[in-house]
Design a protein around this motif. Structure first.
Motif, PDB file in Angstrom:
ATOM      1  N   ALA A  83       0.828  -1.207   0.000  1.00 51.70           N
ATOM      2  CA  ALA A  83       0.000   0.000   0.000  1.00 51.70           C
ATOM      3  C   ALA A  83       0.860   1.253   0.000  1.00 51.70           C
ATOM      4  O   ALA A  83       0.526   2.254  -0.650  1.00 51.70           O
ATOM      5  N   ALA A  84       1.985   1.220   0.711  1.00 48.29           N
ATOM      6  CA  ALA A  84       2.877   2.385   0.764  1.00 48.29           C
ATOM      7  C   ALA A  84       3.421   2.733  -0.612  1.00 48.29           C
ATOM      8  O   ALA A  84       3.591   3.915  -0.943  1.00 48.29           O
ATOM      9  N   THR A  85       3.664   1.712  -1.441  1.00 45.81           N
ATOM     10  CA  THR A  85       4.186   1.979  -2.787  1.00 45.81           C
ATOM     11  C   THR A  85       3.138   2.618  -3.686  1.00 45.81           C
ATOM     12  O   THR A  85       3.480   3.173  -4.738  1.00 45.81           O
ATOM     13  N   LEU A  86       1.863   2.541  -3.288  1.00 44.49           N
ATOM     14  CA  LEU A  86       0.778   3.106  -4.089  1.00 44.49           C
ATOM     15  C   LEU A  86       0.365   4.489  -3.609  1.00 44.49           C
ATOM     16  O   LEU A  86      -0.568   5.083  -4.159  1.00 44.49           O
ATOM     17  N   LEU A  87       1.047   4.998  -2.591  1.00 40.86           N
ATOM     18  CA  LEU A  87       0.811   6.350  -2.092  1.00 40.86           C
ATOM     19  C   LEU A  87       1.938   7.260  -2.559  1.00 40.86           C
ATOM     20  O   LEU A  87       3.056   6.792  -2.811  1.00 40.86           O
ATOM     21  N   ALA A  88       1.681   8.556  -2.652  1.00 36.68           N
ATOM     22  CA  ALA A  88       2.675   9.455  -3.259  1.00 36.68           C
ATOM     23  C   ALA A  88       2.853  10.755  -2.491  1.00 36.68           C
ATOM     24  O   ALA A  88       3.229  11.769  -3.076  1.00 36.68           O
ATOM     25  N   GLN A  89       2.611  10.731  -1.173  1.00 34.72           N
ATOM     26  CA  GLN A  89       2.727  11.970  -0.414  1.00 34.72           C
ATOM     27  C   GLN A  89       4.148  12.529  -0.428  1.00 34.72           C
ATOM     28  O   GLN A  89       4.371  13.697  -0.750  1.00 34.72           O
ATOM     29  N   LEU A 202     -13.692  14.945  -0.762  1.00 39.93           N
ATOM     30  CA  LEU A 202     -13.134  14.671   0.559  1.00 39.93           C
ATOM     31  C   LEU A 202     -11.804  15.394   0.751  1.00 39.93           C
ATOM     32  O   LEU A 202     -11.529  15.939   1.835  1.00 39.93           O
ATOM     33  N   THR A 203     -10.993  15.440  -0.290  1.00 38.30           N
ATOM     34  CA  THR A 203      -9.720  16.162  -0.212  1.00 38.30           C
ATOM     35  C   THR A 203      -9.953  17.640   0.071  1.00 38.30           C
ATOM     36  O   THR A 203      -9.267  18.239   0.918  1.00 38.30           O
ATOM     37  N   ALA A 204     -10.904  18.233  -0.626  1.00 39.16           N
ATOM     38  CA  ALA A 204     -11.222  19.648  -0.388  1.00 39.16           C
ATOM     39  C   ALA A 204     -11.642  19.869   1.058  1.00 39.16           C
ATOM     40  O   ALA A 204     -11.208  20.833   1.717  1.00 39.16           O
ATOM     41  N   LEU A 205     -12.476  18.978   1.572  1.00 36.65           N
ATOM     42  CA  LEU A 205     -12.929  19.098   2.953  1.00 36.65           C
ATOM     43  C   LEU A 205     -11.768  18.951   3.932  1.00 36.65           C
ATOM     44  O   LEU A 205     -11.654  19.717   4.910  1.00 36.65           O
ATOM     45  N   LEU A 206     -10.882  17.981   3.689  1.00 32.53           N
ATOM     46  CA  LEU A 206      -9.738  17.772   4.574  1.00 32.53           C
ATOM     47  C   LEU A 206      -8.784  18.963   4.561  1.00 32.53           C
ATOM     48  O   LEU A 206      -8.215  19.335   5.597  1.00 32.53           O
ATOM     49  N   ILE A 207      -8.596  19.565   3.384  1.00 32.59           N
ATOM     50  CA  ILE A 207      -7.731  20.745   3.293  1.00 32.59           C
ATOM     51  C   ILE A 207      -8.245  21.843   4.215  1.00 32.59           C
ATOM     52  O   ILE A 207      -7.494  22.437   4.992  1.00 32.59           O
ATOM     53  N   LEU A 208      -9.532  22.108   4.135  1.00 31.32           N
ATOM     54  CA  LEU A 208     -10.102  23.189   4.942  1.00 31.32           C
ATOM     55  C   LEU A 208     -10.186  22.796   6.418  1.00 31.32           C
ATOM     56  O   LEU A 208      -9.897  23.616   7.301  1.00 31.32           O
ATOM     57  N   LEU A 209     -10.570  21.561   6.707  1.00 30.86           N
ATOM     58  CA  LEU A 209     -10.649  21.121   8.105  1.00 30.86           C
ATOM     59  C   LEU A 209      -9.286  21.194   8.784  1.00 30.86           C
ATOM     60  O   LEU A 209      -9.181  21.612   9.942  1.00 30.86           O
ATOM     61  N   SER A 210      -8.250  20.784   8.071  1.00 33.73           N
ATOM     62  CA  SER A 210      -6.914  20.773   8.669  1.00 33.73           C
ATOM     63  C   SER A 210      -6.398  22.166   8.962  1.00 33.73           C
ATOM     64  O   SER A 210      -5.460  22.335   9.749  1.00 33.73           O
ATOM     65  N   HIS A 211      -7.006  23.177   8.347  1.00 28.29           N
ATOM     66  CA  HIS A 211      -6.603  24.568   8.579  1.00 28.29           C
ATOM     67  C   HIS A 211      -7.679  25.351   9.341  1.00 28.29           C
ATOM     68  O   HIS A 211      -7.614  26.581   9.416  1.00 28.29           O
ATOM     69  N   ASP A 275       4.793  30.962  -2.103  1.00 29.82           N
ATOM     70  CA  ASP A 275       3.454  30.372  -2.177  1.00 29.82           C
ATOM     71  C   ASP A 275       3.535  28.869  -2.408  1.00 29.82           C
ATOM     72  O   ASP A 275       2.714  28.108  -1.891  1.00 29.82           O
ATOM     73  N   ILE A 276       4.512  28.434  -3.198  1.00 29.68           N
ATOM     74  CA  ILE A 276       4.711  26.983  -3.383  1.00 29.68           C
ATOM     75  C   ILE A 276       5.072  26.343  -2.051  1.00 29.68           C
ATOM     76  O   ILE A 276       4.553  25.268  -1.696  1.00 29.68           O
ATOM     77  N   ASP A 277       5.958  26.988  -1.290  1.00 29.17           N
ATOM     78  CA  ASP A 277       6.324  26.460   0.028  1.00 29.17           C
ATOM     79  C   ASP A 277       5.097  26.348   0.930  1.00 29.17           C
ATOM     80  O   ASP A 277       4.940  25.371   1.673  1.00 29.17           O
ATOM     81  N   ARG A 278       4.226  27.347   0.861  1.00 33.02           N
ATOM     82  CA  ARG A 278       3.004  27.306   1.669  1.00 33.02           C
ATOM     83  C   ARG A 278       2.108  26.153   1.228  1.00 33.02           C
ATOM     84  O   ARG A 278       1.452  25.515   2.053  1.00 33.02           O
ATOM     85  N   ARG A 285      -0.044  19.220   6.178  1.00 32.18           N
ATOM     86  CA  ARG A 285      -1.061  19.404   7.209  1.00 32.18           C
ATOM     87  C   ARG A 285      -2.306  18.570   6.883  1.00 32.18           C
ATOM     88  O   ARG A 285      -2.902  17.958   7.779  1.00 32.18           O
ATOM     89  N   THR A 286      -2.673  18.528   5.609  1.00 33.53           N
ATOM     90  CA  THR A 286      -3.816  17.712   5.198  1.00 33.53           C
ATOM     91  C   THR A 286      -3.506  16.235   5.381  1.00 33.53           C
ATOM     92  O   THR A 286      -4.349  15.457   5.848  1.00 33.53           O
ATOM     93  N   TRP A 287      -2.297  15.842   5.026  1.00 31.91           N
ATOM     94  CA  TRP A 287      -1.860  14.453   5.234  1.00 31.91           C
ATOM     95  C   TRP A 287      -1.933  14.091   6.714  1.00 31.91           C
ATOM     96  O   TRP A 287      -2.365  12.979   7.071  1.00 31.91           O
ATOM     97  N   GLY A 288      -1.530  14.999   7.586  1.00 26.40           N
ATOM     98  CA  GLY A 288      -1.564  14.727   9.021  1.00 26.40           C
ATOM     99  C   GLY A 288      -2.969  14.445   9.516  1.00 26.40           C
ATOM    100  O   GLY A 288      -3.194  13.529  10.322  1.00 26.40           O
TER     101      GLY A 288
END
Length: 300
Positions: A83-89, A202-211, A275-278, A285-288
């Motif tokens: 599974a780890a090989t199929l993730l790309a974080q 779900l990704t959009a929601l996680l982005i906003l929730l994490s912030h 901005d790229i760094d941000r 943060r979303t991954w966390g």
């Protein structure tokens, strides 16, 4: 806890060069399988039907292989590694950060770096266009490369994750409206849209929730609909207000400028390396938050 372990393994080790220089990466194997189907089946009449058969065959193989690996009695170790090989974080964050590093040297270096992660023309890009392209790619691939595979692991274990990845790989290779692939790649493109429908939102929601920024959610659906993709616009629409940037907009493909609408049109258009760094920080943060949810699911 297998998914959580996989996410941590991917975040720590990424794509180790010493390993994938010796054995083919699963994505490479999937790509070769899609190429084989394209070469053998994408000819003559009834190409759309042949494309359906090709995707069905690839899905069956992925489900069988995933089920076999998951059944190995090793307390889930092999399944977590697979599974780890199929993730790309980690690889996503590294590639996006590399664009900021290169852009700080000069625009030409930034163009070369961003060309590795986007499919648009980069030869005439200004620094702000390079920055926005990197940020857009980060947002889209957070969904395709991290949240979507994790989602399908929750839904269907390793077989579900492998099924998603083979469809996503096929879409990236043959899911285009070109004379050669419009019919044969139809099934791959449509199925990829379906399998990414929930993960993109779900990704959009996680982005906003994490912030702690759900106040922006009311703008996300409308902004997302401005995007040419039914799914890619969602994570971009969530990230744009966090960075106070306008994303998407006009860009060139195959030497032809296309006038796509802006996502978050009131935001800044003068993006830069900071901005790229941000955006890289947004990725982590979303991954966390996603990791925390994976741990909770594992405990339950």
């Amino acid at each position: 806890m297998i998914l959580a372990a996989a996410m941590i393994l991917d975040a720590v080790f990424g794509e180790p060069e010493w390993l994938w220089s010796r054995v083919p990466h699963p994505a490479v194997v999937m790509g070769r399988a899609v190429e084989w189907c394209d070469g053998r089946l994408n000819r003559g009449d009834r190409r759309q039907l042949k494309g359906v058969v090709a995707i069905a065959g690839l899905l069956i193989v992925a489900l069988i292989l995933g089920g076999f690996i998951a059944a190995v009695p090793d307390f889930g170790v092999l399944e977590a590694i697979a599974a780890a090989t199929l993730l790309a974080q980690r690889s996503l964050a590294d590639h996006v950060r590399a664009v900021a590093t290169a852009l700080r040297d000069d625009v030409g270096a930034g163009r070369q770096a961003v060309a590795r992660i986007v499919g648009r023309d980069v030869t005439a890009m200004e620094a702000s266009q390079v920055s926005r392209a990197a940020i857009e790619s980060a947002a889209e691939n957070l969904s395709d490369g991290v949240i979507a595979p994790a989602f399908w692991f929750v839904v269907g274990g390793l077989p579900g994750m492998l099924a998603y990845k083979v469809v996503n790989t096929a879409d990236s290779m043959i899911g285009y409206r070109t004379p050669r692939h419009e019919a044969f790649g139809w099934a791959a493109a449509r199925l990829d849209d379906v399998m990414n429908w929930v993960p993109a939102r779900l990704t959009a929601l996680l982005i906003l929730l994490s912030h702690l920024a759900l106040r922006h959610w009311h703008r996300v659906p409308n902004d997302a609909r401005q995007h040419r993709s039914p799914n890619a616009g969602w994570p971009e629409a969530a990230a744009a207000p966090l960075l106070d940037l306008s994303l998407a907009g006009p860009r060139s493909y195959d030497g032809r400028m296309q006038d796509f609408p802006w996502v978050n049109p009131m935001g800044r258009k003068d993006a830069g390396p900071c901005d790229i760094d941000r955006m890289v920080a947004v990725l982590w943060r979303t991954w966390g938050l996603a990791l925390g949810i994976a741990i909770l699911i594992g405990l339950l």
